[in-house]
Design a protein around this motif. Structure first.
Motif, PDB file in Angstrom:
ATOM      1  N   HIS A  66       2.506   0.953   8.442  1.00 15.57           N
ATOM      2  CA  HIS A  66       2.502   1.353   7.175  1.00 15.57           C
ATOM      3  C   HIS A  66       1.418   2.375   7.069  1.00 15.57           C
ATOM      4  O   HIS A  66       1.810   3.669   6.751  1.00 15.57           O
ATOM      5  CB  HIS A  66       2.587   0.376   6.264  1.00 15.57           C
ATOM      6  CG  HIS A  66       3.668  -0.274   5.603  1.00 15.57           C
ATOM      7  ND1 HIS A  66       4.531   0.429   4.910  1.00 15.57           N
ATOM      8  CD2 HIS A  66       4.081  -1.691   5.659  1.00 15.57           C
ATOM      9  CE1 HIS A  66       5.344  -0.590   4.313  1.00 15.57           C
ATOM     10  NE2 HIS A  66       5.246  -1.581   5.143  1.00 15.57           N
ATOM     11  N   GLY A 118      12.593  -3.712   9.238  1.00 14.62           N
ATOM     12  CA  GLY A 118      12.146  -4.007   7.863  1.00 14.62           C
ATOM     13  C   GLY A 118      10.785  -4.691   8.051  1.00 14.62           C
ATOM     14  O   GLY A 118      10.046  -4.276   8.973  1.00 14.62           O
ATOM     15  N   GLN A 119      10.364  -5.390   7.072  1.00 12.03           N
ATOM     16  CA  GLN A 119       8.958  -5.959   7.092  1.00 12.03           C
ATOM     17  C   GLN A 119       8.785  -6.860   8.531  1.00 12.03           C
ATOM     18  O   GLN A 119       9.738  -7.707   8.761  1.00 12.03           O
ATOM     19  CB  GLN A 119       8.552  -6.866   5.914  1.00 12.03           C
ATOM     20  CG  GLN A 119       7.588  -7.737   5.972  1.00 12.03           C
ATOM     21  CD  GLN A 119       6.301  -6.479   5.972  1.00 12.03           C
ATOM     22  OE1 GLN A 119       6.399  -5.526   5.276  1.00 12.03           O
ATOM     23  NE2 GLN A 119       5.037  -7.012   6.851  1.00 12.03           N
ATOM     24  N   ILE A 145       4.875  -5.296  -1.773  1.00 12.77           N
ATOM     25  CA  ILE A 145       5.965  -4.033  -2.326  1.00 12.77           C
ATOM     26  C   ILE A 145       5.381  -2.754  -3.159  1.00 12.77           C
ATOM     27  O   ILE A 145       5.613  -1.854  -2.734  1.00 12.77           O
ATOM     28  CB  ILE A 145       7.145  -4.817  -3.142  1.00 12.77           C
ATOM     29  CG1 ILE A 145       7.641  -6.182  -2.590  1.00 12.77           C
ATOM     30  CG2 ILE A 145       8.181  -3.833  -3.727  1.00 12.77           C
ATOM     31  CD1 ILE A 145       8.281  -5.669  -1.142  1.00 12.77           C
ATOM     32  N   ARG A 195       2.849  -0.975  -0.482  1.00  9.90           N
ATOM     33  CA  ARG A 195       3.502  -0.465   0.635  1.00  9.90           C
ATOM     34  C   ARG A 195       4.640   0.334   0.402  1.00  9.90           C
ATOM     35  O   ARG A 195       4.558   1.407   0.750  1.00  9.90           O
ATOM     36  CB  ARG A 195       3.409  -1.266   1.832  1.00  9.90           C
ATOM     37  CG  ARG A 195       2.145  -2.120   2.143  1.00  9.90           C
ATOM     38  CD  ARG A 195       0.969  -1.125   2.872  1.00  9.90           C
ATOM     39  NE  ARG A 195       0.159  -1.731   3.671  1.00  9.90           N
ATOM     40  CZ  ARG A 195      -0.609  -1.236   4.377  1.00  9.90           C
ATOM     41  NH1 ARG A 195      -0.668   0.272   4.409  1.00  9.90           N
ATOM     42  NH2 ARG A 195      -1.679  -1.679   5.309  1.00  9.90           N
ATOM     43  N   TYR A 196       5.650  -0.534   0.062  1.00 13.04           N
ATOM     44  CA  TYR A 196       7.022   0.184   0.091  1.00 13.04           C
ATOM     45  C   TYR A 196       7.090   0.974  -1.130  1.00 13.04           C
ATOM     46  O   TYR A 196       7.935   2.026  -0.901  1.00 13.04           O
ATOM     47  CB  TYR A 196       7.881  -0.863   0.100  1.00 13.04           C
ATOM     48  CG  TYR A 196       7.802  -1.797   1.359  1.00 13.04           C
ATOM     49  CD1 TYR A 196       8.527  -1.180   2.683  1.00 13.04           C
ATOM     50  CD2 TYR A 196       7.231  -2.784   1.459  1.00 13.04           C
ATOM     51  CE1 TYR A 196       8.605  -1.781   3.786  1.00 13.04           C
ATOM     52  CE2 TYR A 196       7.418  -3.642   2.843  1.00 13.04           C
ATOM     53  CZ  TYR A 196       8.089  -3.040   3.804  1.00 13.04           C
ATOM     54  OH  TYR A 196       8.044  -3.634   5.153  1.00 13.04           O
ATOM     55  N   ALA A 198      13.912  -3.370   4.917  1.00 11.87           N
ATOM     56  CA  ALA A 198      13.445  -2.273   4.367  1.00 11.87           C
ATOM     57  C   ALA A 198      13.516  -1.305   5.272  1.00 11.87           C
ATOM     58  O   ALA A 198      13.318  -0.086   4.974  1.00 11.87           O
ATOM     59  CB  ALA A 198      11.835  -2.591   4.089  1.00 11.87           C
ATOM     60  N   LEU A 246      14.497   2.272   4.349  1.00  2.92           N
ATOM     61  CA  LEU A 246      13.722   3.393   4.553  1.00  2.92           C
ATOM     62  C   LEU A 246      14.879   4.469   4.988  1.00  2.92           C
ATOM     63  O   LEU A 246      14.623   5.920   4.634  1.00  2.92           O
ATOM     64  CB  LEU A 246      12.949   3.274   5.911  1.00  2.92           C
ATOM     65  CG  LEU A 246      12.149   4.554   6.527  1.00  2.92           C
ATOM     66  CD1 LEU A 246      11.358   4.934   5.601  1.00  2.92           C
ATOM     67  CD2 LEU A 246      11.496   3.964   7.828  1.00  2.92           C
ATOM     68  N   ASP A 299      14.788  -4.307  -1.281  1.00  3.56           N
ATOM     69  CA  ASP A 299      13.355  -3.462  -1.724  1.00  3.56           C
ATOM     70  C   ASP A 299      13.633  -2.280  -1.208  1.00  3.56           C
ATOM     71  O   ASP A 299      14.237  -1.688  -0.500  1.00  3.56           O
ATOM     72  CB  ASP A 299      12.329  -4.514  -1.702  1.00  3.56           C
ATOM     73  CG  ASP A 299      11.805  -4.728  -0.245  1.00  3.56           C
ATOM     74  OD1 ASP A 299      12.418  -4.134   0.655  1.00  3.56           O
ATOM     75  OD2 ASP A 299      11.294  -5.837  -0.225  1.00  3.56           O
ATOM     76  N   CYS A 300      12.437  -1.470  -1.168  1.00  2.00           N
ATOM     77  CA  CYS A 300      11.912  -0.008  -0.659  1.00  2.00           C
ATOM     78  C   CYS A 300      13.355   0.754  -1.350  1.00  2.00           C
ATOM     79  O   CYS A 300      13.782   1.424  -0.586  1.00  2.00           O
ATOM     80  CB  CYS A 300      12.103  -0.163   0.754  1.00  2.00           C
ATOM     81  SG  CYS A 300      11.607   1.273   1.451  1.00  2.00           S
TER      82      CYS A 300
END
Ligand code: T3D
Length: 269
Positions: free
Chosen positions: A35, A66-67, A91, A94-95, A120, A124, A151-152
Motif C-alpha cells: 500500500h 486484494g487484501q 478501508i 488505505r483503500y 480489492a 483496483l 470495497d475499494c
C-alpha cells in the motif's frame, strides 16, 4: 521471493511510468508495505510533469488478489474468544485514499491485468481509466466468500460498469468472471492474447501519453460529475469545462496542428 523485495517496481519508458505490483508469492495481495509503495509511486508520478500515462500491472501469474489475508496487522485473530479487529479503519486509511488518488489522477491510468484480479485487486483495476486484460486473466468479487462487501469502490463502480443485475450477481456469488466475459459485460475495455498484453499495453500507453492529458483527466471528472446531473446540468457543466480547456495551450495546439496538417504536440498537464 523474499517478502523484503520491493513491493512495487517502478519503470519509466519515455512518458510512460509502469508500476508493477511485486508480491507474486501472494498473488500481489496488498500488505501495508505494498500500500505504502503504490501510494508513494503514484504520488511521485502525479507530481512529475514528464509522466503522461501510468500503467499498473502485476508480477508473476496474478494481477492482485486484494487484501493480504495473512497480514498480521489486519488478519482476524482466529484464537477462540479473541476480540474482532476493526477492518473499517483499513478501508478508510488505505483503500479509500487509493481509489480517490486514481479518481483525481492528472493523467490516464491503464490497468494491464495479467492474471487473476480478486477482491480489492479487481476493484483496483476497475478504478483505472482503461482496463486491458490478458485472455487468461479473471476478475473475482471475492468479498462475499469471506463475509464482506465489495470495497475499494466496488459498490460504486461495478453497477455503473455492468448494470445492477450483473453487478449484484458478481458481488453476491463471488464467482470468477473471465476476461472475455468481463469485456462482453462492459466491465473492462478489452482483452487480448496473453502474449500480446505487453505490446498492446505499451502501444496504448504511448498513444495516451501523446494526447492532451488535461482534457483526458477532465473527461474522467466530467463523466463522474454528470452521473449525478440531469441533462441540462450536464450541458452546463460541459460548457464550464470547455471554457477552461478552451484557454489551454493544448487546445490552441490541437487546432493549429489540424490546420497545419501536422501531428499536434501536447504539453499541458
Ligand atoms: O481485512 C480485510 O479483509 C478488509 C479488506 C478487504 C479487501 C479485500 O480485498 S477482501 C478480499 C481478499 N481477497 C480474497 O479473498 C482472495 C483470496 N484468494 C483467492 O481466492 C485465490 O487465491 C485466487 C482465486 C485469487 C487465486 O486462486 P489460485 O488457485 O490461482 O491461487 P492460490 O493457490 O489460491 O494462491 C496462490 C498463493 O497466493 C497461495 O499461497 P501458497 O499456498 O502458495 O503459499 C495463497 O495463499 C496466496 N494468496 C492468494 N490470495 C491471497 C493470498 N495470500 C494472502 N492473501 C490473499 N488475498
Amino acid at each position: 521471493m523474499a517478502d523484503d523485495a520491493a513491493p512495487v517496481l517502478s519503470h519509466r519508458d519515455g512518458a510512460v511510468q509502469t508500476l508493477t505490483l511485486n508480491r507474486p508469492q501472494a498473488l500481489n495481495s496488498f500488505n501495508g508495505a505494498m500500500h505504502d509503495a503504490l501510494s508513494t509511486e503514484l504520488k511521485a508520478a502525479a507530481a512529475d510533469s514528464a509522466v503522461r500515462c501510468v500503467v499498473i500491472t502485476g508480477a508473476g501469474r496474478g494481477f492482485c488478489a486484494g487484501q493480504d489475508l495473512s497480514d498480521p496487522a489486519i488478519a482476524p485473530d482466529l484464537t477462540p474468544g479473541a476480540p474482532p479487529r476493526d477492518i473499517g479503519n483499513l478501508i478508510e486509511a488505505r483503500y479509500k485514499p487509493l481509489a480517490m488518488l486514481l479518481h483525481h489522477f492528472p493523467v490516464p491510468v491503464i490497468a494491464a491485468v495479467n492474471g487473476v484480479a480478486a477482491g480489492a485487486g479487481a476493484n483496483l483495476a476497475l478504478n483505472c481509466d482503461i482496463v486491458l486484460a490478458a485472455k487468461s486473466a479473471s476478475f473475482i468479487q471475492a468479498f462475499s466468500k469471506i463475509g464482506l462487501v465489495p470495497d475499494c469502490g466496488g459498490t460504486w463502480l461495478l453497477p455503473r460498469l455492468v448494470g445492477r443485475a450483473h453487478a449484484m450477481a458478481l458481488a453476491l456469488l463471488g464467482d470468477k468472471c473471465n476476461a472475455e466475459d468481463a469485456q462482453r459485460l462492459g466491465m473492462i475495455w478489452r482483452c487480448v492474447d496473453d502474449a500480446a498484453l505487453a505490446d498492446e499495453t505499451k502501444a496504448l500507453a504511448e498513444r495516451l501519453a501523446g494526447m492532451p492529458s488535461k482534457a483526458l483527466a477532465e473527461t474522467r471528472r466530467a463523466f463522474a460529475a454528470a452521473d449525478h446531473m440531469d441533462l441540462s446540468a450536464a450541458l452546463s457543466m460541459e460548457g464550464e469545462v470547455q471554457r477552461r480547456l478552451g484557454m489551454s495551450h493544448d487546445y490552441l495546439e490541437g487546432v493549429t496542428a489540424f490546420f497545419a496538417k501536422r501531428a499536434p504536440r501536447f504539453t499541458d498537464r
